[in-house]
Write a protein that holds these residues in place. Sequence first.
Motif, PDB file in Angstrom:
ATOM      1  N   ASP A 153      -2.326  -0.679   7.887  1.00  0.00           N
ATOM      2  CA  ASP A 153      -2.410  -0.321   6.519  1.00  0.00           C
ATOM      3  C   ASP A 153      -1.760   0.885   5.926  1.00  0.00           C
ATOM      4  O   ASP A 153      -1.786   1.076   4.751  1.00  0.00           O
ATOM      5  CB  ASP A 153      -4.028  -0.173   6.394  1.00  0.00           C
ATOM      6  CG  ASP A 153      -4.796  -1.492   6.489  1.00  0.00           C
ATOM      7  OD1 ASP A 153      -3.960  -2.416   6.724  1.00  0.00           O
ATOM      8  OD2 ASP A 153      -5.986  -1.507   6.561  1.00  0.00           O
ATOM      9  N   SER A 154      -1.388   1.706   6.611  1.00  0.00           N
ATOM     10  CA  SER A 154      -0.768   2.876   6.229  1.00  0.00           C
ATOM     11  C   SER A 154       0.671   2.657   5.653  1.00  0.00           C
ATOM     12  O   SER A 154       1.419   3.409   4.847  1.00  0.00           O
ATOM     13  CB  SER A 154      -0.362   4.061   7.299  1.00  0.00           C
ATOM     14  OG  SER A 154       0.324   3.583   8.228  1.00  0.00           O
ATOM     15  N   LEU A 155       1.219   1.470   6.000  1.00  0.00           N
ATOM     16  CA  LEU A 155       2.591   0.960   5.420  1.00  0.00           C
ATOM     17  C   LEU A 155       2.259  -0.277   4.758  1.00  0.00           C
ATOM     18  O   LEU A 155       1.832  -1.403   5.060  1.00  0.00           O
ATOM     19  CB  LEU A 155       3.498   0.811   6.571  1.00  0.00           C
ATOM     20  CG  LEU A 155       4.920   0.241   5.979  1.00  0.00           C
ATOM     21  CD1 LEU A 155       5.571   1.059   5.203  1.00  0.00           C
ATOM     22  CD2 LEU A 155       5.718  -0.333   7.318  1.00  0.00           C
ATOM     23  N   LYS A 156       2.458  -0.241   3.384  1.00  0.00           N
ATOM     24  CA  LYS A 156       2.057  -1.577   2.437  1.00  0.00           C
ATOM     25  C   LYS A 156       3.320  -1.677   1.840  1.00  0.00           C
ATOM     26  O   LYS A 156       3.913  -0.694   1.196  1.00  0.00           O
ATOM     27  CB  LYS A 156       0.739  -1.271   1.504  1.00  0.00           C
ATOM     28  CG  LYS A 156      -0.359  -0.980   2.148  1.00  0.00           C
ATOM     29  CD  LYS A 156      -1.118  -2.537   2.353  1.00  0.00           C
ATOM     30  CE  LYS A 156      -2.741  -2.265   2.576  1.00  0.00           C
ATOM     31  NZ  LYS A 156      -2.900  -3.689   2.977  1.00  0.00           N
ATOM     32  N   LEU A 157       3.658  -2.986   1.875  1.00  0.00           N
ATOM     33  CA  LEU A 157       4.876  -3.475   1.153  1.00  0.00           C
ATOM     34  C   LEU A 157       4.490  -4.743  -0.064  1.00  0.00           C
ATOM     35  O   LEU A 157       3.621  -5.467   0.412  1.00  0.00           O
ATOM     36  CB  LEU A 157       5.799  -4.092   2.024  1.00  0.00           C
ATOM     37  CG  LEU A 157       6.511  -3.139   2.979  1.00  0.00           C
ATOM     38  CD1 LEU A 157       7.291  -3.724   4.034  1.00  0.00           C
ATOM     39  CD2 LEU A 157       7.129  -2.116   2.441  1.00  0.00           C
ATOM     40  N   ARG A 167       1.766  -9.965  -3.432  1.00  0.00           N
ATOM     41  CA  ARG A 167       0.866  -9.337  -2.316  1.00  0.00           C
ATOM     42  C   ARG A 167       1.295  -8.391  -1.771  1.00  0.00           C
ATOM     43  O   ARG A 167       2.555  -8.111  -1.396  1.00  0.00           O
ATOM     44  CB  ARG A 167       0.307 -10.667  -1.545  1.00  0.00           C
ATOM     45  CG  ARG A 167      -0.880 -10.088  -0.547  1.00  0.00           C
ATOM     46  CD  ARG A 167      -1.201 -11.187   0.385  1.00  0.00           C
ATOM     47  NE  ARG A 167      -1.654 -12.240  -0.260  1.00  0.00           N
ATOM     48  CZ  ARG A 167      -1.750 -13.684   0.394  1.00  0.00           C
ATOM     49  NH1 ARG A 167      -1.505 -13.552   1.747  1.00  0.00           N
ATOM     50  NH2 ARG A 167      -2.421 -14.717  -0.533  1.00  0.00           N
ATOM     51  N   ARG A 168       0.311  -7.374  -1.638  1.00  0.00           N
ATOM     52  CA  ARG A 168       0.625  -6.035  -0.921  1.00  0.00           C
ATOM     53  C   ARG A 168       0.205  -6.247   0.566  1.00  0.00           C
ATOM     54  O   ARG A 168      -0.852  -6.648   0.753  1.00  0.00           O
ATOM     55  CB  ARG A 168      -0.102  -4.927  -1.552  1.00  0.00           C
ATOM     56  CG  ARG A 168       0.768  -4.603  -2.869  1.00  0.00           C
ATOM     57  CD  ARG A 168       0.162  -3.198  -3.308  1.00  0.00           C
ATOM     58  NE  ARG A 168       0.710  -1.985  -2.419  1.00  0.00           N
ATOM     59  CZ  ARG A 168       1.868  -1.484  -2.639  1.00  0.00           C
ATOM     60  NH1 ARG A 168       2.612  -1.809  -3.447  1.00  0.00           N
ATOM     61  NH2 ARG A 168       2.380  -0.485  -1.827  1.00  0.00           N
ATOM     62  N   ILE A 169       1.129  -6.211   1.673  1.00  0.00           N
ATOM     63  CA  ILE A 169       0.850  -6.543   2.929  1.00  0.00           C
ATOM     64  C   ILE A 169       1.250  -5.418   3.735  1.00  0.00           C
ATOM     65  O   ILE A 169       2.230  -4.713   3.525  1.00  0.00           O
ATOM     66  CB  ILE A 169       1.499  -8.076   3.288  1.00  0.00           C
ATOM     67  CG1 ILE A 169       3.099  -7.992   3.140  1.00  0.00           C
ATOM     68  CG2 ILE A 169       1.111  -9.175   2.550  1.00  0.00           C
ATOM     69  CD1 ILE A 169       3.754  -7.640   4.662  1.00  0.00           C
ATOM     70  N   SER A 170       0.741  -5.594   4.982  1.00  0.00           N
ATOM     71  CA  SER A 170       1.115  -4.371   6.014  1.00  0.00           C
ATOM     72  C   SER A 170       1.632  -5.416   7.166  1.00  0.00           C
ATOM     73  O   SER A 170       1.295  -6.215   7.718  1.00  0.00           O
ATOM     74  CB  SER A 170      -0.220  -3.864   6.752  1.00  0.00           C
ATOM     75  OG  SER A 170      -0.883  -3.190   5.742  1.00  0.00           O
ATOM     76  N   ALA A 174       5.690  -4.029  12.287  1.00  0.00           N
ATOM     77  CA  ALA A 174       5.830  -2.519  12.424  1.00  0.00           C
ATOM     78  C   ALA A 174       5.329  -2.103  13.625  1.00  0.00           C
ATOM     79  O   ALA A 174       5.625  -1.243  14.358  1.00  0.00           O
ATOM     80  CB  ALA A 174       5.419  -1.993  11.116  1.00  0.00           C
ATOM     81  N   GLY A 175       3.936  -2.759  13.841  1.00  0.00           N
ATOM     82  CA  GLY A 175       3.397  -2.504  14.996  1.00  0.00           C
ATOM     83  C   GLY A 175       3.698  -2.682  16.150  1.00  0.00           C
ATOM     84  O   GLY A 175       3.674  -2.069  17.251  1.00  0.00           O
TER      85      GLY A 175
END
Length: 220
Positions: A153-157, A167-170, A174-175
């Motif tokens: 959740d610390s990276l939202k696009l 929509r803002r997604i994680s 990235a994980g």
Amino acid sequence: MSEREMRETMAKCLSLSDESWMNYLLKQDLYYHRYDKNQCDAIVDDGEARGRRKAEFILGNSGFSGDNLKEFTEDLGVKVQLVSDEQFAAAKGIHFAQYCNKEIMVSKDMVKAIAKGLRMCEIDLDEQKVFNILLSHELYHYYEEEDSELELDSLKLKVQILPFLNRRISPSSAGEIAAFSFARTLMKLSFHPCLLEVAGLWKKKPELAHSMVRNICGVL
């Protein structure tokens, strides 16, 4: 596919840059085709840096030597098991390892397949080293739950799902990029740990290995 083809393919994979492997992982993301170039760059940079920093912190502050990863992980309260494929939650499919609810399972069949495939290509990794690499990847997913700085959740696009719906997604990729970066740094590997996937698939599902390599670099 022949052993010669496998050796040639693995040699080409060894020459690939980390960027090639990370871009391959990025393309597995559900929303990959919705990202612009800046977002793609942000995902790769964030994931690589996050995984590397966590591994460097452990190497510099915990006394971890590289040989005692199972004991190190269990001291964190995480159960570690080397299991047959039938013990995974989804009995069917290809299994390398998985983390869930403070338990890590590593496929003993895949460990053997990877080690055998790498030996054929004159890459010197025994089964214990293969086990540790697979375990280290899943250990990162444990840290994602425990360390707020590593949470997805610390990276939202901001992504456009439909013409009139954003929509803002994680990004899940990235994980995965972070977990591979963590494994490479923690295990001090000279190659990207995605190479183990190629070796394992080649022994168990060669058509999938062929497709994976083609998607990464078009060498076959």
